[in-house]
Design a protein around this motif. Sequence first.
Motif, PDB file in Angstrom:
ATOM      1  N   MET A   1     -10.196  18.253  -3.964  1.00 58.39           N
ATOM      2  CA  MET A   1      -9.802  16.865  -4.204  1.00 58.39           C
ATOM      3  C   MET A   1      -8.971  16.369  -3.026  1.00 58.39           C
ATOM      4  N   PRO A   2      -9.175  15.110  -2.551  1.00 55.32           N
ATOM      5  CA  PRO A   2      -8.374  14.580  -1.453  1.00 55.32           C
ATOM      6  C   PRO A   2      -6.901  14.582  -1.804  1.00 55.32           C
ATOM      7  N   GLU A   3      -6.066  14.747  -0.787  1.00 58.96           N
ATOM      8  CA  GLU A   3      -4.623  14.784  -1.007  1.00 58.96           C
ATOM      9  C   GLU A   3      -4.119  13.414  -1.463  1.00 58.96           C
ATOM     10  N   THR A   4      -3.289  13.390  -2.459  1.00 60.15           N
ATOM     11  CA  THR A   4      -2.713  12.146  -2.961  1.00 60.15           C
ATOM     12  C   THR A   4      -1.200  12.172  -2.813  1.00 60.15           C
ATOM     13  N   ARG A   5      -0.602  10.980  -2.817  1.00 58.69           N
ATOM     14  CA  ARG A   5       0.853  10.846  -2.752  1.00 58.69           C
ATOM     15  C   ARG A   5       1.305   9.927  -3.883  1.00 58.69           C
ATOM     16  N   PRO A   6       2.503  10.127  -4.377  1.00 57.26           N
ATOM     17  CA  PRO A   6       2.982   9.303  -5.498  1.00 57.26           C
ATOM     18  C   PRO A   6       3.054   7.825  -5.131  1.00 57.26           C
ATOM     19  N   LEU A   7       2.930   6.989  -6.125  1.00 51.53           N
ATOM     20  CA  LEU A   7       3.114   5.560  -5.923  1.00 51.53           C
ATOM     21  C   LEU A   7       4.560   5.263  -5.568  1.00 51.53           C
ATOM     22  N   ARG A   8       4.760   4.239  -4.746  1.00 50.92           N
ATOM     23  CA  ARG A   8       6.105   3.802  -4.412  1.00 50.92           C
ATOM     24  C   ARG A   8       6.537   2.722  -5.405  1.00 50.92           C
ATOM     25  N   ALA A   9       7.827   2.457  -5.411  1.00 48.93           N
ATOM     26  CA  ALA A   9       8.358   1.466  -6.348  1.00 48.93           C
ATOM     27  C   ALA A   9       7.760   0.092  -6.114  1.00 48.93           C
ATOM     28  N   THR A  10       7.398  -0.186  -4.860  1.00 57.57           N
ATOM     29  CA  THR A  10       6.860  -1.511  -4.528  1.00 57.57           C
ATOM     30  C   THR A  10       5.345  -1.609  -4.741  1.00 57.57           C
ATOM     31  N   ASP A  11       4.686  -0.503  -5.043  1.00 53.44           N
ATOM     32  CA  ASP A  11       3.237  -0.529  -5.242  1.00 53.44           C
ATOM     33  C   ASP A  11       2.882  -1.165  -6.589  1.00 53.44           C
ATOM     34  N   PRO A  12       1.778  -1.902  -6.646  1.00 54.91           N
ATOM     35  CA  PRO A  12       1.328  -2.434  -7.936  1.00 54.91           C
ATOM     36  C   PRO A  12       0.886  -1.295  -8.846  1.00 54.91           C
ATOM     37  N   ARG A  13       0.868  -1.554 -10.133  1.00 53.65           N
ATOM     38  CA  ARG A  13       0.458  -0.536 -11.100  1.00 53.65           C
ATOM     39  C   ARG A  13      -0.933  -0.806 -11.676  1.00 53.65           C
ATOM     40  N   GLU A  14      -1.440  -2.002 -11.422  1.00 51.93           N
ATOM     41  CA  GLU A  14      -2.767  -2.340 -11.953  1.00 51.93           C
ATOM     42  C   GLU A  14      -3.423  -3.377 -11.044  1.00 51.93           C
ATOM     43  N   ILE A  15      -4.695  -3.158 -10.749  1.00 49.13           N
ATOM     44  CA  ILE A  15      -5.464  -4.093  -9.919  1.00 49.13           C
ATOM     45  C   ILE A  15      -6.858  -4.233 -10.522  1.00 49.13           C
ATOM     46  N   GLY A  16      -7.271  -5.443 -10.787  1.00 49.67           N
ATOM     47  CA  GLY A  16      -8.636  -5.693 -11.242  1.00 49.67           C
ATOM     48  C   GLY A  16      -9.027  -4.944 -12.489  1.00 49.67           C
ATOM     49  N   GLY A  17      -8.078  -4.690 -13.371  1.00 51.84           N
ATOM     50  CA  GLY A  17      -8.392  -3.976 -14.593  1.00 51.84           C
ATOM     51  C   GLY A  17      -8.339  -2.471 -14.459  1.00 51.84           C
ATOM     52  N   SER A  18      -8.007  -1.970 -13.270  1.00 50.89           N
ATOM     53  CA  SER A  18      -7.896  -0.518 -13.045  1.00 50.89           C
ATOM     54  C   SER A  18      -6.426  -0.141 -12.875  1.00 50.89           C
ATOM     55  N   ARG A  19      -6.017   0.913 -13.557  1.00 52.48           N
ATOM     56  CA  ARG A  19      -4.645   1.404 -13.476  1.00 52.48           C
ATOM     57  C   ARG A  19      -4.510   2.297 -12.245  1.00 52.48           C
ATOM     58  N   LEU A  20      -3.542   1.980 -11.384  1.00 52.77           N
ATOM     59  CA  LEU A  20      -3.328   2.768 -10.170  1.00 52.77           C
ATOM     60  C   LEU A  20      -2.464   3.983 -10.491  1.00 52.77           C
ATOM     61  N   THR A  21      -2.858   5.154  -9.969  1.00 59.24           N
ATOM     62  CA  THR A  21      -2.160   6.400 -10.294  1.00 59.24           C
ATOM     63  C   THR A  21      -1.557   7.107  -9.092  1.00 59.24           C
ATOM     64  N   ALA A  22      -2.063   6.837  -7.887  1.00 62.77           N
ATOM     65  CA  ALA A  22      -1.556   7.532  -6.695  1.00 62.77           C
ATOM     66  C   ALA A  22      -2.045   6.816  -5.446  1.00 62.77           C
ATOM     67  N   ARG A  23      -1.447   7.183  -4.321  1.00 61.71           N
ATOM     68  CA  ARG A  23      -1.894   6.687  -3.011  1.00 61.71           C
ATOM     69  C   ARG A  23      -2.854   7.699  -2.392  1.00 61.71           C
TER      70      ARG A  23
END
Length: 564
Positions: A1-23
């Motif tokens: 699986m590609p490496e992921t990084r945690p979301l930052r405080a300034t990152d959105p949590r939802e876009i276009g009906g999709s819940r964002l989980t990581a960078r």
Amino acid sequence: MPETRPLRATDPREIGGSRLTARLGEGAQGIVYLGESGTGQRVAVKLLHADIGRDERARTLFDRELAAARRVAPFCTARILAADADGDIPYIISEYIDGPSLRDRVLQEGAASPAELVTLAIGTATALAAIHEAGVVHRDFKPANVLLGPDGPKVIDFGIARPLEATSATLTGAVGTPAYMAPEQVAGSAGGAPLDMFAWGCTMAFAANGVPPFGSDSVPAIMQRILYQEPDLGALTGDLRTLVASSLEKDPAARPTAIQVLQRLLGLGPNADLLAEGTSAVARPAAPPQAGNWTPPAATHPSAAGWTPPTPPTPPPSPPPLGTYPGSRPQTGRGGRVLLLAGAAAAVVILASGLVAALLLKSDGRAEGGRTPVAQSASSKSCAYRPATGANVKEVGKPPVALPATAPSRATVETGLGTLQISLDAGTAPCTVNSLAYLAAQKFYDRTSCHRLTTDPGLQVLQCGDPSGTGAGGPGYQFDDESLSSARYTRGAVAMANAGPNTNGSQFFILYGDTTSLPASYTVFGRVTSGMDIVDAVAKKGVAGGGTDGAPKQKVAINELRTA
């Protein structure tokens, strides 16, 4: 699986009906997030930076990316699931590919295996064929934009893709990654689909060797090599090496199209659903196409527009075997064996056949510009060079039985009409290449002439390599055929001639047209990379005295043949 990084405080949590989980990653244009759709499907969400989203030009480019991506059929590419180019923050939601990039895979685990190269070549050619059929040029095809998913490689990132009809004026400066840029990109001129094929060739070379074919040091040095030097193809061998070499031609018109590459890789005719077949083939990586069972379609020059393989002509009556001059009799050696005879040299166009894996070793030396050259190993086997006798035999000793650690990778043939350059395939034909190098060192070929031209529609060859000029001569030894199951007799191929099974000696032939009439009984050991115009000119003059088989009307003297 590609490496992921945690979301930052300034990152959105939802876009276009999709819940964002990581960078997943971030670039100058935007950020890519890992997300989860309302149905639980994992997705990749590309979000334009807020400040860039307010820039009219950036929005125009992003809108172009979206339009391009929507036009591309989802064959070995990441599918677009949702998008909005007009909102406050434009985004694209696409299929998530659960796998590393080709770049990371090679850097972490080393060069791809032969089987992986087959799958990679088919999958990426399929993706580029789909992209180009949609009227789009990717413009930044490279290992980092090839993801190795569970169902085969997928091409991503249309961030700088643009329509085929667009001109260089639509963007400022060259676009792309230096080590994978075509000469026309480096020169700053407009480029179309051929520049993606150049990048495909660079990417395949990287996968096989772990380094791009024009190096990975300073940008000026890389660009200098791209413009003026030949690529270092290292461990690539056999027909895949030929495909890659043709894709790396400096002239865009000489490169194959993605469809042509795919057609040859799959061995299917023009009426097949090539995109579906390519996608299906890489989804079954455990059973890639095998070279020995592969029959290539007929072909014409790759730059021909609207190219489709012609119907093969009805084979004419077969001329005498290659290695037997018309009107002469094959000589026999000890034990009644027929002595080797005839042939001619070299290859350039795209044409390829199956994909043959070869054994190669990396050199510890450093080449100019800091590149690590890859030396071709002839393998650990020994060669059997048996004695041969006859009136026209020229005794020059025999090559060493033990193959050298490093075999030559190219031959130069200086003729009275110009110079031929041939890439040698010691991985497929080690004993043949070893013999050629030995005879070249003995000046065996110098001051000889090509003695036979065949111009039948189904057999177009020029034969050389007989010091006696009779078509019945050779050295005082002969040796076995090699890799006949992978032999493909296409324009530019250089093969060792013979007058019967395992009667190789010195004579070779160059095909100046594809043929379906030759049995797989002649060892293909190289391909012409430049100088095919010389062979074409000789063929155009025809056979002395008329007919379709005999001495060429245009004399071809070999002043020197050398290997390196």
